[in-house]
Design an enzyme around this catalytic site. Structure first.
Site, PDB file in Angstrom:
ATOM      1  N   ASP A   1       0.860  -1.181   0.000  1.00 44.81           N
ATOM      2  CA  ASP A   1       0.000   0.000   0.000  1.00 44.81           C
ATOM      3  C   ASP A   1       0.899   1.234   0.000  1.00 44.81           C
ATOM      4  O   ASP A   1       1.855   1.288   0.771  1.00 44.81           O
ATOM      5  CB  ASP A   1      -0.831  -0.014   1.294  1.00 44.81           C
ATOM      6  CG  ASP A   1      -2.278   0.296   1.059  1.00 44.81           C
ATOM      7  OD1 ASP A   1      -2.544   1.346   0.435  1.00 44.81           O
ATOM      8  OD2 ASP A   1      -3.139  -0.483   1.497  1.00 44.81           O
TER       9      ASP A   1
ATOM     10  N   ASP B   1      -3.164   4.525  -2.303  1.00 44.40           N
ATOM     11  CA  ASP B   1      -4.270   4.856  -1.416  1.00 44.40           C
ATOM     12  C   ASP B   1      -4.807   6.263  -1.694  1.00 44.40           C
ATOM     13  O   ASP B   1      -4.029   7.228  -1.715  1.00 44.40           O
ATOM     14  CB  ASP B   1      -3.765   4.793   0.030  1.00 44.40           C
ATOM     15  CG  ASP B   1      -4.838   5.145   1.025  1.00 44.40           C
ATOM     16  OD1 ASP B   1      -5.738   4.312   1.219  1.00 44.40           O
ATOM     17  OD2 ASP B   1      -4.801   6.251   1.610  1.00 44.40           O
TER      18      ASP B   1
ATOM     19  N   GLU C   1      -6.611   3.249  -5.701  1.00 40.16           N
ATOM     20  CA  GLU C   1      -7.889   3.104  -5.010  1.00 40.16           C
ATOM     21  C   GLU C   1      -8.840   4.170  -5.538  1.00 40.16           C
ATOM     22  O   GLU C   1      -8.487   5.338  -5.605  1.00 40.16           O
ATOM     23  CB  GLU C   1      -7.687   3.307  -3.508  1.00 40.16           C
ATOM     24  CG  GLU C   1      -8.959   3.100  -2.731  1.00 40.16           C
ATOM     25  CD  GLU C   1      -8.984   3.852  -1.408  1.00 40.16           C
ATOM     26  OE1 GLU C   1      -8.226   4.809  -1.234  1.00 40.16           O
ATOM     27  OE2 GLU C   1      -9.792   3.454  -0.562  1.00 40.16           O
TER      28      GLU C   1
ATOM     29  N   HIS D   1     -10.713  -4.074   3.444  1.00 37.82           N
ATOM     30  CA  HIS D   1     -10.642  -3.671   4.858  1.00 37.82           C
ATOM     31  C   HIS D   1     -11.517  -2.463   5.182  1.00 37.82           C
ATOM     32  O   HIS D   1     -11.619  -2.084   6.343  1.00 37.82           O
ATOM     33  CB  HIS D   1      -9.183  -3.374   5.203  1.00 37.82           C
ATOM     34  CG  HIS D   1      -8.684  -2.180   4.436  1.00 37.82           C
ATOM     35  ND1 HIS D   1      -8.505  -2.207   3.064  1.00 37.82           N
ATOM     36  CD2 HIS D   1      -8.395  -0.922   4.824  1.00 37.82           C
ATOM     37  CE1 HIS D   1      -8.119  -1.012   2.664  1.00 37.82           C
ATOM     38  NE2 HIS D   1      -8.043  -0.218   3.707  1.00 37.82           N
ATOM     39  N   ASP D   2     -12.092  -1.819   4.168  1.00 35.92           N
ATOM     40  CA  ASP D   2     -12.964  -0.668   4.416  1.00 35.92           C
ATOM     41  C   ASP D   2     -14.436  -1.043   4.294  1.00 35.92           C
ATOM     42  O   ASP D   2     -15.312  -0.166   4.293  1.00 35.92           O
ATOM     43  CB  ASP D   2     -12.677   0.451   3.396  1.00 35.92           C
ATOM     44  CG  ASP D   2     -11.336   1.102   3.632  1.00 35.92           C
ATOM     45  OD1 ASP D   2     -10.885   1.136   4.798  1.00 35.92           O
ATOM     46  OD2 ASP D   2     -10.726   1.570   2.652  1.00 35.92           O
TER      47      ASP D   2
HETATM   48  C1  NOJ Z   1      -8.453   4.430   2.049  1.00 33.53           C
HETATM   49  C2  NOJ Z   1      -8.017   3.304   2.915  1.00 33.53           C
HETATM   50  O1  NOJ Z   1      -8.395   2.105   2.320  1.00 33.53           O
HETATM   51  C3  NOJ Z   1      -8.655   3.520   4.251  1.00 33.53           C
HETATM   52  O2  NOJ Z   1      -8.521   2.418   5.101  1.00 33.53           O
HETATM   53  C4  NOJ Z   1      -8.061   4.764   4.852  1.00 33.53           C
HETATM   54  O3  NOJ Z   1      -8.726   5.055   6.057  1.00 33.53           O
HETATM   55  C5  NOJ Z   1      -8.194   5.955   3.906  1.00 33.53           C
HETATM   56  N1  NOJ Z   1      -7.891   5.637   2.540  1.00 33.53           N
HETATM   57  C6  NOJ Z   1      -7.257   7.046   4.313  1.00 33.53           C
HETATM   58  O4  NOJ Z   1      -5.939   6.649   4.066  1.00 33.53           O
END
Ligand code: NOJ
Length: 573
Positions: free
Chosen positions: A126, A228, A282, A348-349
């Site tokens: 990442d 990210d 992302e 993970h989000d």
């Molecule tokens: C996206 C990431 O996947 C997430 O987990 C993070 O909180 C935010 N970007 C900020 O970096």
């Protein structure tokens, strides 16, 4: 003599034409390792704890490398493992060239990378460079004085100019992205939390620093980067006022701004093109055109897009399969000729895939999870599969705010409280969609803490670990885990599942999702029942001579009837 020359010219021309045809044919599917990859995402904090401090670590992952290998996946994407004060579980980096203490040391990292490569597994890291931690040395310097050489590594607005135009923060308790800092009487910008100040990509010095960091990791031998929040990196630094209420649609104002594509081309030229690495950003902007522009190979930016259109479909009150089919079919057609997609239903989000898109009741959990896995593994883009989904792990089942650890959720809770919002309603919603649902420890076995740690886990283990765990599923040939292994193999053995043309069938069927994948005369038919009842699919394809390649009931019917959450892949003529 003349004749010989003529003959030679004809032969050379013929050979040239043949080689052109060959390369065009090859070009038609334009093979790349990252298109044929199956990405397994590991959330290190929750995967396996080796030293008993309750936090997953690199040594823990090392101890499970044979398990990862046994899945058949060939790329691992690791969430951030760099030094971090962990305001946002590593997405707030304080040193990009070091390993987070909780996770181990650089020597552990080197062992991990070597262990993966020995097993034929590539590693994608990442890269969190829309923002850093406020504890990064750059920020410490930057905030120390208005004339510090690092001042322009971040976005500052001097307070004598008055309050800066409102910017929405995704994670701040007040959703205000400008934070006043009395030290220099100025505001700094943070799209995420106060501890995640946004880096100034308009500053060439900052960009060079980032490229040097990327080279540092690429030289260590890593195989790719996941960028990210990068779609937000470029900004109009005059910070014009945005219309009232823009925050409801903030992505329209934040994503793909300014010279973002220029920065990506620069990054590609200086780093990505020099190594055999893959790159994925992302988020993919606000339209299919945006997504496409990131990854059209001729533009020399990134390799694959990771749009949220798919995961955004599931809502607390359900989702429509017709909508789901429409979204994924549109995505597929947008990338049919150029560019490349990622396909995923969780990360993970997100809350757990089976709880959002499937059915996590004991009766249907495994079947529906296998059905969703079949979907991910039979679409055209590169599958991204989130750790624990191979077991059919479910949402956490948390009932009180004290159970949650996610900073964004805790801040939102405070916000709802401060603004007199409906707390029971909020708790109900997060039980469904909070990202902590996907972050509970990996369930290895039925011993204490699911075998994740000998200490106290940083977040509670899901109470269902005695019935859902890796050790039990290993023993059951029909488990979700063993189904996952089979379908991974099927995808790896059949390029038709990677490159084959996708055609949606029985489009208006509200319960089933059926499509064909066709490549070089081979035709696969995928039939999925997304409902808890038996459903008939009308594909128009005669199944009497079809060969079953995989199915999650072990004895599929050949009359187009699909049992609840049934998934079948056939090869048809
Ligand atoms: C996206 C990431 O996947 C997430 O987990 C993070 O909180 C935010 N970007 C900020 O970096």
């Amino acid at each position: 003599m003349k004749r010989i020359i003529l003959q030679t010219v004809i032969i050379v021309a013929f050979l040239f034409t043949c080689s052109l045809c060959y390369s065009q044919n090859k070009g038609a599917i334009n093979r790349k390792w990252w298109k044929e990859a199956i990405v397994y995402q590991i959330y290190p904090r929750s995967f396996k704890d080796n030293n008993g401090d309750g936090i997953g670590d690199l040594k823990g992952i090392i101890s499970k490398l044979d398990y990862i290998k046994s899945l058949g996946v060939n790329v691992v994407w690791l969430n951030p493992i760099y030094s971090s004060p962990n305001d946002d579980n590593g997405y707030d980096v304080s040193d990009y060239r070091n390993i987070m203490k909780d996770f181990g040391t650089m020597a552990d990292f080197d062992t991990l990378l070597k262990g993966m490569h020995q097993r034929g597994i590539k590693l994608v890291m990442d890269l969190v460079v829309n923002h850093s931690s406020d504890e990064h040395e750059w920020f410490k310097q930057s905030r120390s004085s208005r004339t510090n050489p690092y001042r322009n590594y971040y976005h500052w607005w001097n307070a004598e100019r008055g309050k800066p135009p409102y910017r929405y923060s995704l994670f701040d308790v007040n959703h205000d992205a400008w934070r006043y800092d009395s030290l220099t009487n100025a505001y700094y910008l943070h799209y995420f939390s106060r501890k995640q100040p946004d880096l100034n990509w308009e500053n060439p010095k900052l960009r060079s620093e980032v490229y040097a960091i990327m080279k540092y990791w690429a030289n260590k031998g890593i195989d790719g980067f996941r960028l990210d929040a990068f779609q937000f990196a470029a900004k109009d630094t005059t910070f014009p006022a945005f219309p009232n209420g823009f925050e409801k649609n903030f992505s329209q104002y934040y994503a793909m701004q300014g010279n973002l594509h220029g920065y990506l081309r620069e990054m590609n030229k200086q780093v990505l093109s020099k190594y055999n690495v893959m790159s994925v950003a992302e988020g993919a902007g606000n339209s299919l055109t945006d997504a496409h522009n990131l990854v059209d190979a001729e533009r020399h930016e990134l390799n694959m897009a990771y749009p949220f259109d798919g995961v955004d479909i599931a809502k607390p009150d359900g989702y429509s399969l017709l909508h789901f089919k429409q979204v994924f079919s549109r995505l597929d057609s947008a990338f049919e000729k150029k560019g490349w997609l990622s396909v995923f239903l969780a990360n993970h989000d997100q809350a757990r895939m089976v709880s959002r898109f499937g059915n996590d009741s004991p009766e249907f959990r495994e079947l529906s999870s296998e059905m969703l896995t079949t979907f991910i593994m039979t679409m055209r883009g590169t599958p991204y599969y989130y750790n624990g989904d191979e077991l059919g792990m479910t949402n956490a089942g948390f009932t009180q705010i004290e159970d949650y650890r996610d900073m964004a959720t805790l801040n939102e809770y405070r916000h709802v409280k401060n603004t007199g919002g409906d707390i029971p309603q909020f708790l109900k919603r997060i039980a469904y969609d909070c990202r902590d649902n996907g972050r509970t420890p990996f369930q290895w076995n039925e011993t204490a803490n699911a075998g994740f740690t000998s200490g106290t886990p940083w977040i509670q283990v899901n109470k269902n670990y005695k019935t859902i765990n890796e050790t039990d599923e290993e023993k059951d040939p029909n488990s979700a885990l063993n189904y996952f292994r089979k379908i991974v193999k099927l995808r790896k053995d059949n390029l038709v599942l990677v490159y084959g043309r996708y055609t949606l069938l029985d489009k208006q069927n509200p319960d089933t999702y059926c499509y064909t994948r066709v490549l070089n005369g081979r035709k696969f038919l995928v039939m999925l029942n997304f409902s808890a009842k038996t459903a008939a699919a009308h594909t128009g394809i005669n199944l009497s001579k079809a060969r079953v390649l995989i199915d999650n009931y072990n004895n599929p019917s050949k009359n187009g009837q699909l049992r609840p959450y049934e998934a079948v892949v056939y090869e048809v003529k």
